[in-house]
Design an enzyme around this catalytic site. Structure first.
Site, PDB file in Angstrom:
ATOM      1  N   TYR A  69     -17.791  -5.025  85.635  1.00 37.44           N
ATOM      2  CA  TYR A  69     -16.912  -4.651  86.754  1.00 37.44           C
ATOM      3  C   TYR A  69     -17.377  -3.343  87.395  1.00 37.44           C
ATOM      4  O   TYR A  69     -17.389  -3.203  88.618  1.00 37.44           O
ATOM      5  CB  TYR A  69     -15.465  -4.526  86.257  1.00 37.44           C
ATOM      6  CG  TYR A  69     -14.436  -4.567  87.367  1.00 37.44           C
ATOM      7  CD1 TYR A  69     -13.709  -5.721  87.634  1.00 37.44           C
ATOM      8  CD2 TYR A  69     -14.193  -3.443  88.167  1.00 37.44           C
ATOM      9  CE1 TYR A  69     -12.776  -5.760  88.655  1.00 37.44           C
ATOM     10  CE2 TYR A  69     -13.267  -3.474  89.195  1.00 37.44           C
ATOM     11  CZ  TYR A  69     -12.559  -4.641  89.431  1.00 37.44           C
ATOM     12  OH  TYR A  69     -11.635  -4.683  90.447  1.00 37.44           O
ATOM     13  N   HIS A 123     -10.472   4.692  90.097  1.00 33.74           N
ATOM     14  CA  HIS A 123      -9.708   3.929  89.108  1.00 33.74           C
ATOM     15  C   HIS A 123     -10.517   3.813  87.820  1.00 33.74           C
ATOM     16  O   HIS A 123     -11.674   3.415  87.837  1.00 33.74           O
ATOM     17  CB  HIS A 123      -9.387   2.523  89.643  1.00 33.74           C
ATOM     18  CG  HIS A 123      -8.213   2.505  90.569  1.00 33.74           C
ATOM     19  ND1 HIS A 123      -7.588   1.348  90.971  1.00 33.74           N
ATOM     20  CD2 HIS A 123      -7.515   3.509  91.154  1.00 33.74           C
ATOM     21  CE1 HIS A 123      -6.580   1.654  91.762  1.00 33.74           C
ATOM     22  NE2 HIS A 123      -6.518   2.953  91.895  1.00 33.74           N
ATOM     23  N   LYS A 132     -17.421  -8.107  93.895  1.00 30.88           N
ATOM     24  CA  LYS A 132     -18.869  -7.876  93.861  1.00 30.88           C
ATOM     25  C   LYS A 132     -19.577  -7.959  95.215  1.00 30.88           C
ATOM     26  O   LYS A 132     -20.671  -7.408  95.374  1.00 30.88           O
ATOM     27  CB  LYS A 132     -19.536  -8.883  92.908  1.00 30.88           C
ATOM     28  CG  LYS A 132     -19.215  -8.640  91.455  1.00 30.88           C
ATOM     29  CD  LYS A 132     -19.802  -7.332  90.989  1.00 30.88           C
ATOM     30  CE  LYS A 132     -19.133  -6.823  89.747  1.00 30.88           C
ATOM     31  NZ  LYS A 132     -19.066  -5.392  89.638  1.00 30.88           N
ATOM     32  N   PRO A 168     -14.489 -13.777  95.441  1.00 26.60           N
ATOM     33  CA  PRO A 168     -14.140 -12.348  95.445  1.00 26.60           C
ATOM     34  C   PRO A 168     -13.575 -11.789  94.138  1.00 26.60           C
ATOM     35  O   PRO A 168     -13.523 -10.568  93.984  1.00 26.60           O
ATOM     36  CB  PRO A 168     -13.101 -12.237  96.562  1.00 26.60           C
ATOM     37  CG  PRO A 168     -12.579 -13.608  96.760  1.00 26.60           C
ATOM     38  CD  PRO A 168     -13.675 -14.543  96.396  1.00 26.60           C
ATOM     39  N   TYR A 220      -4.808  -8.053  87.960  1.00 33.08           N
ATOM     40  CA  TYR A 220      -5.327  -9.423  88.074  1.00 33.08           C
ATOM     41  C   TYR A 220      -4.402 -10.298  87.231  1.00 33.08           C
ATOM     42  O   TYR A 220      -4.342 -10.139  86.008  1.00 33.08           O
ATOM     43  CB  TYR A 220      -6.750  -9.498  87.523  1.00 33.08           C
ATOM     44  CG  TYR A 220      -7.804  -8.869  88.421  1.00 33.08           C
ATOM     45  CD1 TYR A 220      -8.015  -7.492  88.436  1.00 33.08           C
ATOM     46  CD2 TYR A 220      -8.608  -9.664  89.250  1.00 33.08           C
ATOM     47  CE1 TYR A 220      -8.980  -6.920  89.245  1.00 33.08           C
ATOM     48  CE2 TYR A 220      -9.586  -9.099  90.069  1.00 33.08           C
ATOM     49  CZ  TYR A 220      -9.756  -7.734  90.061  1.00 33.08           C
ATOM     50  OH  TYR A 220     -10.718  -7.168  90.877  1.00 33.08           O
TER      51      TYR A 220
HETATM   52  P1  FAD Z   1     -21.304  -8.950 106.712  1.00 29.88           P
HETATM   53  O1  FAD Z   1     -20.262  -7.939 106.390  1.00 29.88           O
HETATM   54  O2  FAD Z   1     -20.864 -10.359 106.910  1.00 29.88           O
HETATM   55  O3  FAD Z   1     -22.064  -8.447 107.995  1.00 29.88           O
HETATM   56  C1  FAD Z   1     -22.932  -9.268 108.740  1.00 29.88           C
HETATM   57  C2  FAD Z   1     -22.937  -8.800 110.184  1.00 29.88           C
HETATM   58  O4  FAD Z   1     -23.881  -9.552 110.913  1.00 29.88           O
HETATM   59  C3  FAD Z   1     -21.587  -9.018 110.856  1.00 29.88           C
HETATM   60  O5  FAD Z   1     -21.162  -7.814 111.466  1.00 29.88           O
HETATM   61  C4  FAD Z   1     -21.853 -10.113 111.860  1.00 29.88           C
HETATM   62  O6  FAD Z   1     -21.040 -10.025 113.013  1.00 29.88           O
HETATM   63  C5  FAD Z   1     -23.327  -9.865 112.177  1.00 29.88           C
HETATM   64  N1  FAD Z   1     -24.037 -11.044 112.691  1.00 29.88           N
HETATM   65  C6  FAD Z   1     -23.879 -12.342 112.320  1.00 29.88           C
HETATM   66  N2  FAD Z   1     -24.714 -13.127 113.012  1.00 29.88           N
HETATM   67  C7  FAD Z   1     -25.430 -12.320 113.840  1.00 29.88           C
HETATM   68  C8  FAD Z   1     -26.423 -12.562 114.813  1.00 29.88           C
HETATM   69  N3  FAD Z   1     -26.865 -13.792 115.056  1.00 29.88           N
HETATM   70  N4  FAD Z   1     -26.940 -11.504 115.483  1.00 29.88           N
HETATM   71  C9  FAD Z   1     -26.494 -10.248 115.231  1.00 29.88           C
HETATM   72  N5  FAD Z   1     -25.531  -9.954 114.317  1.00 29.88           N
HETATM   73  C10 FAD Z   1     -25.006 -10.989 113.641  1.00 29.88           C
HETATM   74  N6  FAD Z   1     -15.789  -9.072  98.936  1.00 29.88           N
HETATM   75  C11 FAD Z   1     -15.117  -8.477  97.976  1.00 29.88           C
HETATM   76  O7  FAD Z   1     -15.757  -7.902  97.096  1.00 29.88           O
HETATM   77  N7  FAD Z   1     -13.733  -8.495  97.991  1.00 29.88           N
HETATM   78  C12 FAD Z   1     -13.017  -9.104  98.991  1.00 29.88           C
HETATM   79  O8  FAD Z   1     -11.792  -9.108  98.983  1.00 29.88           O
HETATM   80  C13 FAD Z   1     -13.704  -9.728 100.009  1.00 29.88           C
HETATM   81  N8  FAD Z   1     -13.047 -10.356 101.013  1.00 29.88           N
HETATM   82  C14 FAD Z   1     -13.776 -10.985 101.981  1.00 29.88           C
HETATM   83  C15 FAD Z   1     -13.133 -11.660 103.013  1.00 29.88           C
HETATM   84  C16 FAD Z   1     -13.852 -12.326 103.999  1.00 29.88           C
HETATM   85  C17 FAD Z   1     -13.129 -13.055 105.116  1.00 29.88           C
HETATM   86  C18 FAD Z   1     -15.272 -12.346 103.931  1.00 29.88           C
HETATM   87  C19 FAD Z   1     -16.078 -13.090 104.967  1.00 29.88           C
HETATM   88  C20 FAD Z   1     -15.905 -11.652 102.915  1.00 29.88           C
HETATM   89  C21 FAD Z   1     -15.182 -10.976 101.927  1.00 29.88           C
HETATM   90  N9  FAD Z   1     -15.797 -10.285 100.890  1.00 29.88           N
HETATM   91  C22 FAD Z   1     -15.113  -9.684  99.936  1.00 29.88           C
HETATM   92  C23 FAD Z   1     -17.230 -10.174 100.794  1.00 29.88           C
HETATM   93  C24 FAD Z   1     -17.728  -8.862 101.396  1.00 29.88           C
HETATM   94  O9  FAD Z   1     -16.886  -8.430 102.422  1.00 29.88           O
HETATM   95  C25 FAD Z   1     -19.123  -9.149 101.842  1.00 29.88           C
HETATM   96  O10 FAD Z   1     -19.897  -9.422 100.674  1.00 29.88           O
HETATM   97  C26 FAD Z   1     -19.770  -8.024 102.653  1.00 29.88           C
HETATM   98  O11 FAD Z   1     -19.160  -7.927 103.913  1.00 29.88           O
HETATM   99  C27 FAD Z   1     -21.265  -8.290 102.815  1.00 29.88           C
HETATM  100  O12 FAD Z   1     -21.818  -7.406 103.725  1.00 29.88           O
HETATM  101  P2  FAD Z   1     -23.016  -7.843 104.647  1.00 29.88           P
HETATM  102  O13 FAD Z   1     -23.370  -6.635 105.439  1.00 29.88           O
HETATM  103  O14 FAD Z   1     -24.033  -8.517 103.845  1.00 29.88           O
HETATM  104  O15 FAD Z   1     -22.426  -8.989 105.603  1.00 29.88           O
HETATM  105  C1  DHB Z   2     -10.099  -6.205  96.335  1.00 25.09           C
HETATM  106  C2  DHB Z   2     -10.789  -7.363  96.511  1.00 25.09           C
HETATM  107  C3  DHB Z   2     -11.280  -8.029  95.430  1.00 25.09           C
HETATM  108  O1  DHB Z   2     -11.971  -9.162  95.594  1.00 25.09           O
HETATM  109  C4  DHB Z   2     -11.079  -7.571  94.148  1.00 25.09           C
HETATM  110  O2  DHB Z   2     -11.551  -8.271  93.104  1.00 25.09           O
HETATM  111  C5  DHB Z   2     -10.400  -6.401  93.971  1.00 25.09           C
HETATM  112  C6  DHB Z   2      -9.904  -5.721  95.081  1.00 25.09           C
HETATM  113  C7  DHB Z   2      -9.575  -5.480  97.512  1.00 25.09           C
HETATM  114  O3  DHB Z   2      -9.733  -5.981  98.628  1.00 25.09           O
HETATM  115  O4  DHB Z   2      -8.978  -4.411  97.347  1.00 25.09           O
END
Ligand code: FAD
Ligand code: DHB
Length: 399
Positions: free
Chosen positions: A386, A72, A299, A295, A204
């Site tokens: 962005y 995009h 980021k 979100p 948005y």
């Molecule tokens: P995570 O993806 O949270 O991974 C952490 C992992 O550690 C998980 O698999 C968990 O099961 C595991 N874990 C936890 N505790 C333990 C333990 N004690 N022992 C072993 N393993 C463990 N970001 C966006 O940019 N746009 C979005 O729309 C968006 N939507 C989101 C919706 C939700 C519900 C959430 C929670 C987050 C969202 N985010 C979004 C944020 C984005 O998904 C996260 O920033 C991203 O997943 C971060 O990755 P990570 O690997 O740091 O953590």
């Molecule tokens: C999506 C999530 C976001 O938080 C955003 O700013 C743009 C797109 C997505 O899940 O596609």
């Protein structure tokens, strides 16, 4: 048991870290409390910054991303009954973002780790995770594997990649940890829908009834978000109520929101959270374990990937007795984290309706939005944040 790096959590951060370390000849043990199926199905983010795409390509993880990712070159900002395009390519000298779901990034890296290192590469469904001796040269990672056996792994370093609710961050003594946080008085209700997107690029939308976002997952799947109250119950949102509300917030003469079956729906709270430093002794935090952004601005996933892009070379050097990059890790990452924290806060507060806010807030938001779509300087600021700021340096992208 012994390993060089113990990794807690197989989200995007932990998975990419284990792969980047393997590319550098560093051995790791990666443990995860959930099942592989759960990790691969968890609906979350969907937008990859320019630098995240380059990083996944450099790491040899982009076969499917190259085929299925949708590039995009901008976004739409909608407010006061008008839709305006922000052209990232033009404003940033060609930089773009790519729509490719977090679920797919996770599937790609899991498949690659299992192919490269065998079925034991990721230990799914562990319980009782503990980290200990963090202020020594030999920190310990303890867990119980799915078959009930208790393990203790002696490591050179431990990477806490276990998300916001994990055990790594709480293992740091509060006296040496500074937490800065803010909760927002609203949440996002997100749906995944089996219907072609009604737009070519993300919309948005600022609306008197609250924010809405139209994203997508491919030519036939839409992803949409709606601002709702922070104490909202998903059971109060039957599918038709969601579609009606989305249709109203995106409404424009001559444009219609296509509706279809809802495949997944959930409500996510919104918060900004930064824990610093991102290191305690031989424990290094990465991704959501150290920081959360609201979100708006997409980021969270990108920050998690950027953290481990810096952490992998730092831990590889540390294993060879060179601590310089490890010593710089927290400062380097926090600088980017704070830039994204500010950008996400700015996008969030510009686009959401604060419950109980007066007309002053609405007028200030509209003035800011008009400025962004009319001033090249303001639009460029949005576009460069962005698409990812600062751009990941070539040294980090050379593997
Ligand atoms: P995570 O993806 O949270 O991974 C952490 C992992 O550690 C998980 O698999 C968990 O099961 C595991 N874990 C936890 N505790 C333990 C333990 N004690 N022992 C072993 N393993 C463990 N970001 C966006 O940019 N746009 C979005 O729309 C968006 N939507 C989101 C919706 C939700 C519900 C959430 C929670 C987050 C969202 N985010 C979004 C944020 C984005 O998904 C996260 O920033 C991203 O997943 C971060 O990755 P990570 O690997 O740091 O953590
Ligand atoms: C999506 C999530 C976001 O938080 C955003 O700013 C743009 C797109 C997505 O899940 O596609």
């Amino acid at each position: 048991m012994r390993t060089q790096v113990g990794i807690v959590g197989a989200g995007p951060a932990g998975l990419l870290l284990s792969h980047l370390l393997a590319l550098r000849g560093i051995e790791s043990v990666l443990i995860e409390i959930r099942s592989r199926e759960y990790c691969e199905a968890r609906q979350r983010a969907g937008v990859l910054e320019d630098g995240s795409v380059r990083l996944l390509r450099a790491a040899g993880l982009a076969d499917r991303l190259n085929r299925q990712g949708i590039e995009h070159g901008g976004i739409y900002l909608q407010f006061a009954g008008e839709r305006h395009h922000i052209d990232f390519r033009e404003l940033t000298g060609g930089r773009t973002v790519t729509v490719y779901a977090q679920t797919e990034v996770v599937k790609d890296i899991i498949a690659r780790r299992l192919a490269d290192a065998g079925p034991e590469a990721i230990k799914f469904e562990v319980t009782g995770t503990e980290v200990a001796d963090l202020d020594t040269q030999q920190p310990k990672l303890r867990y119980t594997s799915k078959d009930g056996t208790r393990h203790e792994v002696t490591c050179d370093a431990i990477a806490g990649c276990d998300g916001f609710h994990g055990i790594s961050r709480p293992a740091i003594p509060p006296a040496v940890q500074a937490v800065t946080e803010r909760d927002y008085p609203y949440a996002w209700l997100g749906i995944l829908a089996d219907v072609p997107p009604s737009t070519d690029e993300l919309i948005y939308a600022h609306h008197p009834r609250g924010f809405a976002l139209h994203s997508l997952r491919g030519p036939t799947i839409s992803r949409l978000y709606l601002q709702v109250g922070s104490d909202e119950d998903i059971r109060d949102w039957p599918d038709q109520r969601i579609w009606d509300e989305l249709s109203e917030r995106f409404a424009l003469p001559g444009w219609e929101l296509k509706q279809g079956p809802v495949l997944d729906k959930s409500i996510t709270p919104m918060r900004s959270f930064v824990s610093s430093p991102m290191r305690y002794g031989r424990l290094f935090l990465a991704g959501d374990a150290a920081h959360i952004v609201p979100p708006t601005g997409a980021k969270g996933l990108n920050l998690a990937l950027a953290d481990v892009a810096y952490l992998a070379p730092a831990l590889a050097d540390l294993a060879r007795g060179q601590p310089e990059l490890a010593d710089q890790y927290s400062g380097t990452c926090l600088s980017r984290v704070w830039r994204s924290t500010h950008f996400s806060w700015w996008m969030t507060t510009m686009l959401h309706r604060t419950p109980g806010a007066d007309d002053m807030e609405r007028q200030l938001q509209l003035s800011q939005l008009r400025y962004v779509v009319s001033s090249q300087a303001a639009a460029t600021s949005l576009a460069e944040n962005y698409t990812g700021y600062p751009p990941l340096p070539a040294t980090i992208l050379t593997l």
